[in-house]
Structures are given as structure tokens and as C-alpha cells.
Motif scaffolding. Sequence first.
Motif, PDB file in Angstrom:
ATOM      1  N   LEU A  28      54.909  -1.018  72.332  1.00 59.28           N
ATOM      2  CA  LEU A  28      54.829  -0.700  71.078  1.00 59.28           C
ATOM      3  C   LEU A  28      56.215  -1.475  70.133  1.00 59.28           C
ATOM      4  CD1 LEU A  28      53.982   3.017  71.122  1.00 59.28           C
ATOM      5  CD2 LEU A  28      52.892   1.169  69.777  1.00 59.28           C
ATOM      6  N   LEU A  29      57.525  -1.345  70.947  1.00 58.38           N
ATOM      7  CA  LEU A  29      58.279  -1.877  70.039  1.00 58.38           C
ATOM      8  C   LEU A  29      58.343  -3.579  70.027  1.00 58.38           C
ATOM      9  CD1 LEU A  29      61.243   0.065  71.724  1.00 58.38           C
ATOM     10  CD2 LEU A  29      60.559   0.078  69.353  1.00 58.38           C
ATOM     11  N   ALA A  30      57.619  -4.041  71.240  1.00 55.94           N
ATOM     12  CA  ALA A  30      57.475  -5.645  71.673  1.00 55.94           C
ATOM     13  C   ALA A  30      56.745  -5.869  70.077  1.00 55.94           C
ATOM     14  CB  ALA A  30      56.907  -5.942  72.665  1.00 55.94           C
ATOM     15  N   ARG A  31      55.639  -5.329  70.037  1.00 56.43           N
ATOM     16  CA  ARG A  31      54.741  -5.585  68.779  1.00 56.43           C
ATOM     17  C   ARG A  31      55.294  -5.507  67.491  1.00 56.43           C
ATOM     18  NH1 ARG A  31      49.208  -5.758  68.906  1.00 56.43           N
ATOM     19  NH2 ARG A  31      48.269  -6.811  67.002  1.00 56.43           N
ATOM     20  N   ALA A  32      56.327  -4.199  67.316  1.00 54.89           N
ATOM     21  CA  ALA A  32      57.062  -3.902  66.014  1.00 54.89           C
ATOM     22  C   ALA A  32      57.847  -5.003  65.727  1.00 54.89           C
ATOM     23  CB  ALA A  32      57.414  -2.660  66.099  1.00 54.89           C
ATOM     24  N   THR A  33      58.557  -5.667  66.860  1.00 54.41           N
ATOM     25  CA  THR A  33      59.553  -6.715  66.355  1.00 54.41           C
ATOM     26  C   THR A  33      59.367  -8.077  66.707  1.00 54.41           C
ATOM     27  OG1 THR A  33      60.283  -6.440  68.922  1.00 54.41           O
ATOM     28  CG2 THR A  33      61.364  -5.146  67.169  1.00 54.41           C
ATOM     29  N   SER A  34      57.857  -8.375  66.961  1.00 57.33           N
ATOM     30  CA  SER A  34      57.358  -9.783  67.434  1.00 57.33           C
ATOM     31  C   SER A  34      57.755 -10.897  66.359  1.00 57.33           C
ATOM     32  CB  SER A  34      56.147  -9.642  68.007  1.00 57.33           C
ATOM     33  OG  SER A  34      55.139  -9.288  66.896  1.00 57.33           O
ATOM     34  N   ARG A  35      57.673 -10.223  65.069  1.00 54.20           N
ATOM     35  CA  ARG A  35      57.552 -11.298  64.045  1.00 54.20           C
ATOM     36  C   ARG A  35      59.087 -11.835  63.659  1.00 54.20           C
ATOM     37  NH1 ARG A  35      55.119  -8.633  58.750  1.00 54.20           N
ATOM     38  NH2 ARG A  35      56.754  -7.105  59.331  1.00 54.20           N
ATOM     39  N   SER A  36      59.746 -11.268  64.238  1.00 56.99           N
ATOM     40  CA  SER A  36      61.346 -11.910  63.885  1.00 56.99           C
ATOM     41  C   SER A  36      62.470 -11.648  65.144  1.00 56.99           C
ATOM     42  CB  SER A  36      61.916 -10.852  62.774  1.00 56.99           C
ATOM     43  OG  SER A  36      63.182 -11.467  62.382  1.00 56.99           O
ATOM     44  N   GLU A  37      63.052 -12.681  65.348  1.00 60.81           N
ATOM     45  CA  GLU A  37      64.141 -12.535  66.502  1.00 60.81           C
ATOM     46  C   GLU A  37      65.316 -11.515  65.920  1.00 60.81           C
ATOM     47  OE1 GLU A  37      64.111 -13.143  69.862  1.00 60.81           O
ATOM     48  OE2 GLU A  37      62.104 -13.834  69.290  1.00 60.81           O
ATOM     49  N   ALA A  38      65.612 -11.615  64.624  1.00 57.83           N
ATOM     50  CA  ALA A  38      66.566 -10.634  64.184  1.00 57.83           C
ATOM     51  C   ALA A  38      65.913  -9.805  63.135  1.00 57.83           C
ATOM     52  CB  ALA A  38      67.541 -11.470  63.528  1.00 57.83           C
ATOM     53  N   GLY A  39      66.686  -8.552  62.835  1.00 56.53           N
ATOM     54  CA  GLY A  39      65.982  -7.323  61.820  1.00 56.53           C
ATOM     55  C   GLY A  39      67.044  -6.224  61.989  1.00 56.53           C
ATOM     56  N   ARG A  40      66.785  -5.588  61.124  1.00 57.06           N
ATOM     57  CA  ARG A  40      67.186  -4.101  61.186  1.00 57.06           C
ATOM     58  C   ARG A  40      66.210  -2.849  61.270  1.00 57.06           C
ATOM     59  NH1 ARG A  40      69.165  -2.900  56.296  1.00 57.06           N
ATOM     60  NH2 ARG A  40      71.021  -1.710  57.179  1.00 57.06           N
ATOM     61  N   ALA A  41      66.701  -2.095  62.117  1.00 59.28           N
ATOM     62  CA  ALA A  41      65.608  -0.903  62.327  1.00 59.28           C
ATOM     63  C   ALA A  41      66.341   0.504  61.942  1.00 59.28           C
ATOM     64  CB  ALA A  41      65.274  -0.930  63.663  1.00 59.28           C
ATOM     65  N   ALA A 133      61.669  -2.593  53.784  1.00 61.61           N
ATOM     66  CA  ALA A 133      61.697  -3.907  53.152  1.00 61.61           C
ATOM     67  C   ALA A 133      60.333  -4.621  52.840  1.00 61.61           C
ATOM     68  CB  ALA A 133      62.565  -4.973  53.957  1.00 61.61           C
ATOM     69  N   PRO A 134      60.078  -5.419  51.887  1.00 62.12           N
ATOM     70  CA  PRO A 134      58.831  -5.819  51.624  1.00 62.12           C
ATOM     71  C   PRO A 134      58.301  -6.622  52.768  1.00 62.12           C
ATOM     72  CG  PRO A 134      60.422  -6.442  49.655  1.00 62.12           C
ATOM     73  CD  PRO A 134      61.117  -5.887  50.956  1.00 62.12           C
ATOM     74  N   GLY A 135      57.021  -6.353  53.109  1.00 62.99           N
ATOM     75  CA  GLY A 135      56.344  -6.810  54.277  1.00 62.99           C
ATOM     76  C   GLY A 135      56.714  -5.982  55.892  1.00 62.99           C
ATOM     77  N   GLY A 136      57.592  -5.097  55.650  1.00 62.03           N
ATOM     78  CA  GLY A 136      58.302  -4.418  56.812  1.00 62.03           C
ATOM     79  C   GLY A 136      57.041  -3.302  57.535  1.00 62.03           C
ATOM     80  N   LEU A 137      57.428  -3.058  58.492  1.00 61.90           N
ATOM     81  CA  LEU A 137      56.577  -2.003  59.378  1.00 61.90           C
ATOM     82  C   LEU A 137      57.046  -0.877  59.506  1.00 61.90           C
ATOM     83  CD1 LEU A 137      55.812  -4.819  62.090  1.00 61.90           C
ATOM     84  CD2 LEU A 137      54.171  -4.125  60.523  1.00 61.90           C
ATOM     85  N   VAL A 138      55.866   0.131  59.925  1.00 62.17           N
ATOM     86  CA  VAL A 138      56.528   1.622  60.021  1.00 62.17           C
ATOM     87  C   VAL A 138      55.910   1.902  61.368  1.00 62.17           C
ATOM     88  CG1 VAL A 138      56.248   3.929  59.482  1.00 62.17           C
ATOM     89  CG2 VAL A 138      56.794   2.332  57.784  1.00 62.17           C
TER      90      VAL A 138
END
Length: 248
Positions: A28-41, A133-138
Motif C-alpha cells: 500500500l505504501l509503495a503504491r501511495a508513494t510511487s508517483r514521487s521520489e520526494a514528498g510529505r506525508a 495538496a492538489p493531486g494528492g492521495l489519501v
Amino acid sequence: MDRQTISRLAHAHHPIAAPVADDSVARLLARATSRSEAGRALDLGCGEGGWLLRLLAARPRWQAVGVDLDAEALTRARETAQALGVERRIGLHHLDAREFTATEPFGLVLNVGATHAFGGLLPTLAAAREHLAPGGLVLVGEGFWEREPARTVLDGLGAARDDYADLATTTDRVLADGWTPVYGYVSSPQEWDDYELSWTGSLAEWALNHPDHPDAAAAREAADRHRAEWLHGYRGTLGFVTYLLRLG
């Protein structure tokens, strides 16, 4: 013995406070973060930080913020973060999740198994939207009825029939609220059994290991009651789904 202490002891060997196995969490985490190498959760109800700490260990360019009312759980989260070497990338706040504010939005907002903090699934999604953020995931995890619950099940859970719906209705409600499931996972019966056996076993073992503790009897009683409610009540009736959602 207060609810937070019971939960902390019961999750000693299953730090993910939901019927989701480690490999499922990783997927689940891999899928949730797959779009970006960097981010904020942001985790609104992070407990001991199980989801966030796994995310940070797997994604070295991500940062995270966790919010929870359990001060001892947050202390353990900090200790684990130090042991993993990710303490500089996580901020932990002892605060009611409903009162949390941030100066910047987050690319990923989590609440898995803690929607009660906001009064249910849709209020939780409303809160997540405020931080997204715009385009973000929950990433949100919620219970659902696998089958129609008997009165004994509801009484054992201390729940009302309308606290949950079946999986189709739950998904329809998410869609009607403006969210699109882009991934998801329904916990297996084995994951449920492993979770409940770990929960009750860890709590009972603590009571056996601390027979002179003033809370030992209360801990054992809580473990025995929970085990009976599960085995003679909601086992096979209450399911759990984790959605990965986007607005739109």
C-alpha cells in the motif's frame, strides 16, 4: 486501565493498529508513494508511527508528520525513528488530530483504523481534504460489514448497525463524496485472525508477566473480553478495507 494503555500493550507485537500484515502495508505504501521520489506525508492518528516509519525507511527523500493524543505512543515512535535513523525527517505532535493545522499541504494523508477520531469515514475524508495538496492521495482504512451483523455482534462491539455499511455501499459513499479509489486492499481472514490473536495474546501475556501490577487483572479481563467478542461475535462479520483515494 485506560484505553490508550490497553491499546499500546495489545499492539506490542503488531504495531500496525489494523488487520493489515506487513507485506500488505509495504504494498500500500509503495503504491501511495510511487508517483514521487520526494514528498510529505501526514498521519492523523499515527499511534506509534507504524505507517510513517515504514514509509520513511523505504523512501529516503520523504518527510512525515504524525499527530496523536497518546503521549507514550509518540515517545515510542520517536525512539523507533532514532533507531531507524529517520528522526530528522519526522515531526510528531501530541494533539487532537481535529485541531492540527499545517502551513503547507501534504502529498499523502493517512488515517488507517482511526476514523473514530473524526466521527466516521466521511468526516475523516473531509479533514484529510483540508491538508491535501492538489493531486494528492489519501490512504484511509475503515471497517465494513461482510454480512448482516446480529444483535449480539453489535452489542459486543458497542456499535450500531449504521456505524458501518457493506463494502459496496461504503465504496459508493466514498465516490459520492468526490473521491476516486485508485487502489485498495481488503484484509484477508488470516490477517484478521493474526491481528486479533496478537492483540489479545500480547495483552494477556503482559498481565501474566506482571502479576503484581495494579492493572494486571484489568488487562487480563480486557484481553479475555475482547477475545470472546471476536470469536463469538464479529469474526467473519466485520471486514476491513484500506482505500487509496484521489479527489475527482
